[in-house]
Scaffold this motif. Structure first.
Motif, PDB file in Angstrom:
ATOM      1  N   THR A  16     -34.077 -47.476 -14.003  1.00 38.63           N
ATOM      2  CA  THR A  16     -32.929 -47.970 -13.490  1.00 38.63           C
ATOM      3  C   THR A  16     -33.489 -48.244 -11.694  1.00 38.63           C
ATOM      4  OG1 THR A  16     -32.153 -46.008 -12.783  1.00 38.63           O
ATOM      5  CG2 THR A  16     -31.970 -46.417 -14.749  1.00 38.63           C
ATOM      6  N   ASP A  17     -34.161 -48.258 -11.261  1.00 38.24           N
ATOM      7  CA  ASP A  17     -34.198 -48.557 -10.154  1.00 38.24           C
ATOM      8  C   ASP A  17     -35.324 -49.830  -9.676  1.00 38.24           C
ATOM      9  OD1 ASP A  17     -33.815 -46.076  -9.410  1.00 38.24           O
ATOM     10  OD2 ASP A  17     -35.396 -45.696  -7.922  1.00 38.24           O
ATOM     11  N   HIS A  55     -36.832 -38.193  -9.725  1.00 37.71           N
ATOM     12  CA  HIS A  55     -36.816 -39.216 -11.191  1.00 37.71           C
ATOM     13  C   HIS A  55     -36.781 -38.144 -12.015  1.00 37.71           C
ATOM     14  CE1 HIS A  55     -36.905 -42.429  -8.400  1.00 37.71           C
ATOM     15  NE2 HIS A  55     -36.288 -42.964  -8.905  1.00 37.71           N
ATOM     16  N   HIS A 112     -33.782 -43.523 -20.175  1.00 35.57           N
ATOM     17  CA  HIS A 112     -33.442 -43.600 -19.035  1.00 35.57           C
ATOM     18  C   HIS A 112     -34.408 -43.329 -18.043  1.00 35.57           C
ATOM     19  CE1 HIS A 112     -29.081 -46.549 -19.689  1.00 35.57           C
ATOM     20  NE2 HIS A 112     -30.385 -46.519 -20.476  1.00 35.57           N
ATOM     21  N   THR A 141     -34.326 -41.933 -14.261  1.00 37.42           N
ATOM     22  CA  THR A 141     -33.086 -42.404 -13.718  1.00 37.42           C
ATOM     23  C   THR A 141     -32.798 -41.294 -12.167  1.00 37.42           C
ATOM     24  OG1 THR A 141     -31.107 -42.885 -12.923  1.00 37.42           O
ATOM     25  CG2 THR A 141     -31.858 -41.385 -14.773  1.00 37.42           C
ATOM     26  N   ASP A 189     -26.179 -47.685 -12.061  1.00 35.11           N
ATOM     27  CA  ASP A 189     -25.966 -48.557 -10.900  1.00 35.11           C
ATOM     28  C   ASP A 189     -24.951 -48.969 -10.488  1.00 35.11           C
ATOM     29  OD1 ASP A 189     -28.363 -46.134  -9.985  1.00 35.11           O
ATOM     30  OD2 ASP A 189     -29.393 -47.703 -12.022  1.00 35.11           O
TER      31      ASP A 189
END
Length: 714
Positions: free
Chosen positions: A16-17, A51, A81, A83, A188
């Motif tokens: 996700t980052d 994470h 994911h 995340t 996010d």
């Protein structure tokens, strides 16, 4: 399923980052920790320690890093994911201000609240919890009648989709668009309110600086420079407009913004009051598992109304937030108050505001006052302990020669037993109170030589004040359990002649309901507490303070119902009552407000709409710190009371959502209509956990025991 070599297959993981999807070659016997190591680029200096892997389709964290993919059930058709576990959560405090805080979305909600309260400098975090913000529509129907959240397809970056699973608990309370940021499945999404407290978690998916929205509540901090600490939360730099964090939370704005106040709910009936409890989160599940995403809003509230060791020296923030929660409960008519009680609350609130205005920045004076009161409080505790020891050894009247002496209370009072279709009024009797029993005689002479005309066992009874200063009425309403314990409660009324008499007998009845006699060391304190509250409620004619009535807005101090009743006299009555409390300091006024809140008949009773097994009629269940009550849905009268000390076990059939509580002489089976039965289960277990706390300074919070008592066996 696509096989790549023997016993290996492709696993898709979305980071996700980086907004990047990777495909890894994995085996079923590979550990979760090993999969995460494959994701991390050793040449990338980014810190990935916060994470973890989240499985959206199953709505779970893969938190056990030593577990294998086969043990977790992960297969080639899964999308995971990668995340951050700490995400920004917008938290509304009891004083209605919003804070954006970094919260661990991967641990149990109970642990997340403990960490959050530590950051906010609130002791005894087990008394608080998080709940979803409700709207008016949630008060119109019971939980079972509300539309369930649909399982909608969630699109993935590569175009594939999967069904979003139904959430485990409280999925019937979706986060409204006005409160949420990413509940549509994204992890996010930027906050619609602006980031008020901390820097964005992910610089790739959120702007580096945000400004508050126009509806930001009064008193909310403006964006400022933040530095990150090792505990996962941000801390303010000295340039912050908020100032010292704890000092700011120990005082609150006099009123929130119009936008925030317009969202406040005012329940109009007991049923709507019961539906207010639909939004509590499950303490045994993580925040993420309950449908909360980054930048969503949750409310931090005191959930269990048993406040342990409230100390002005250490609890400035806790006292202020308790005062604020009490204030809004009164103003929103969540608790019923008489006219005198309402004016007393308004006067105390006015005194709090007046003290804040007169010393807005005199932090040194405030701290000095607290230090002094803290020292006095410590001295009082020592004196109280010595006094309790003396009473134990000598008895309350200093009668050391007879340790078997049982204190008594006796006087002429008036008595009325509630019966249908009767016009009989109060009848005068000679009352004696001894060993948790009321004995009624026709005359004082009869008490020495004959058996009592009426005897009432007060253990476990419900005690309600019935005072009207204008009419000179000082009554006590008692709902007494029958001797056989299987029938409905019997309602009786006791009428006292004056305030002094009322304070003594009311204190005796309250202690008797808890199983304590007059020999208990808290009796005199209870009498003084009742007298103090009555002193604040006593009407005073003529304004005795130099305050311009035009500068006072009654809307800030009275509920809508009381505003309509008092009409143009509201401000005058507030200022008249204020003359009783004008000498109180800021902390004293808040503590008196909390004390008065606790003395209300409905205080600490959490309501649920239920159906008992074999009954078609809806009824109310009231859950308090030491008992549960069967109540009438329309009037709120107590039909039956069960004490926790008579409880043997409580269980839930999770399949049919039915709860059974075993007592010494009967079993109670019911289903909850206004909330998930897990909420009721958690309240009962939580209160039993609260009763097991002690004043041992070395006591640590036993989270494992809390989850054993509240978690059930789902």
């Amino acid at each position: 399923m696509i096989h790549v070599g023997e016993n290996s297959w492709n696993l898709r993981i979305f980071i996700t980052d980086l907004s990047l999807e990777k495909t890894l070659r994995v085996r079923g016997d590979q550990h979760i920790g090993g999969v995460m190591l494959q994701l991390v680029d050793p040449e990338n200096p980014k810190d990935w320690s916060d994470h973890a892997l989240w499985w959206p389709a199953k709505n779970v964290w893969l938190a056990r890093t030593r577990a294998t993919l086969d043990q977790c059930g992960v297969q080639a058709d899964c999308l995971l994911h990668f995340t951050p576990m700490h995400k920004t959560l917008r938290v509304q405090l009891p004083d209605l201000r919003y804070l954006d805080c970094r919260v661990d979305y991967s641990i149990k909600t109970f642990s997340a609240v403990v960490n959050l309260c530590k950051h906010l400098d609130i002791r005894y975090p087990e008394e608080l919890s998080l709940c979803k913000p409700l709207e008016a529509e949630h008060l119109k129907k019971n939980f079972s009648q509300l539309p369930q959240k649909k399982r909608v397809p969630i699109a993935e970056p590569d175009g594939t989709s999967f069904l979003q699973p139904a959430l485990d608990t409280n999925s019937f309370v979706p986060i409204h668009s006005a409160y949420n940021g990413g509940s549509d499945g994204s992890l996010d999404k930027p906050s619609p309110h602006g980031n008020l407290f901390c820097a964005p978690i992910s610089p790739h998916n959120a702007p580096s600086r945000r400004t508050p929205a126009p509806n930001t509540p009064i008193g909310s901090p403006t964006p400022s420079t933040w530095k990150h600490s090792n505990n996962g939360f941000g801390t303010f730099e000295s340039s912050s407009s908020l100032g010292d964090f704890q000092e700011n939370l120990s005082t609150s704005p006099q009123s929130p913004s119009a936008d925030v106040r317009s969202r406040l709910l005012r329940p109009k009936s007991l049923v709507e009051k019961a539906r207010l409890n639909v939004g509590w989160l499950d303490s045994s599940l993580s925040i993420m598992e309950q449908g909360i995403r980054e930048y969503d809003t949750l409310c931090l509230r005191f959930k269990y109304f048993t406040f342990f060791d409230l100390n002005p020296k250490y609890d400035q923030v806790r006292i202020n937030q308790l005062y604020e929660q009490a204030k809004w409960a009164i103003l929103n008519e969540e608790l019923d108050c008489t006219e005198e009680e309402t004016l007393m609350f308004a006067a105390l609130q006015f005194q709090v505001n007046h003290q804040v205005e007169t010393q807005p920045s005199s932090n040194t004076n405030l701290h000095t006052g607290i230090e002094t009161s803290s020292q006095e409080n410590d001295d009082d505790e020592i004196a109280s302990a010595l006094n309790e020891l003396q009473i134990t050894m000598e008895g309350p009247n200093g009668d050391a020669g007879n340790i078997t002496h049982i204190p008594e209370l006796s006087d002429y009072l008036r008595f009325l037993k509630s019966q249908r279709f009767t016009l009989k009024g109060y009848k005068r009797y000679f009352f004696t109170y001894r060993d948790l029993h009321l004995h009624l005689y026709k005359t004082q002479e009869d008490s020495r030589r004959t058996a009592p005309t009426i005897s009432i066992n007060l253990r476990g009874c419900e005690v309600t004040p019935d005072i009207n200063f204008t009419q000179g009425k000082f009554g006590i309403r008692l709902e007494v359990a029958p001797e056989g314990r299987n029938g409905p409660n019997t309602e009786v009324w006791v009428r006292c002649e004056n305030e002094a008499q009322y304070a003594k007998w009311m204190a005796a009845c309250r202690l008797a309901s808890k199983g304590r006699s007059l020999a208990d060391s808290s009796y005199e304190n209870e009498v003084e507490s009742i007298r103090s509250l009555m002193q604040m409620q006593r009407p005073v004619h003529g304004i005795h303070v130099n305050i311009d009535p035009r500068s006072v807005d009654a809307n800030d101090y009275l509920s809508p119902k009381m505003l309509r009743k008092l009409s143009g006299k509201a401000v005058t009555r507030i200022l008249e009552t204020h003359s009783n409390v004008r000498d109180l300091s800021l902390l004293e006024a808040k503590l008196k407000y909390i004390q008065a809140w606790q003395s209300l008949p409905d205080f600490g009773v959490t309501l649920f709409v239920i159906k008992f097994d074999g009954h078609k009629k809806e009824e109310l269940l009231g859950v308090a710190h030491n008992r549960i009550m069967r109540m009438d849905l329309g009037t709120g009268d107590h039909i039956k009371t069960w004490r926790y000390n008579t409880m043997k076990a409580w269980n839930v059939n999770w399949g049919i959502k039915c709860m059974m509580i075993q007592f010494h002489n009967e079993n109670v089976v019911f289903s909850c209509l206004s909330a998930d039965c897990k909420v009721v289960h958690e309240f009962i277990g939580g209160y039993i956990f609260m009763s097991m706390r002690s004043k041992d300074t070395n006591q640590t919070l036993n989270e494992e025991l809390f989850h054993k008592l509240t978690g059930g066996w789902s």
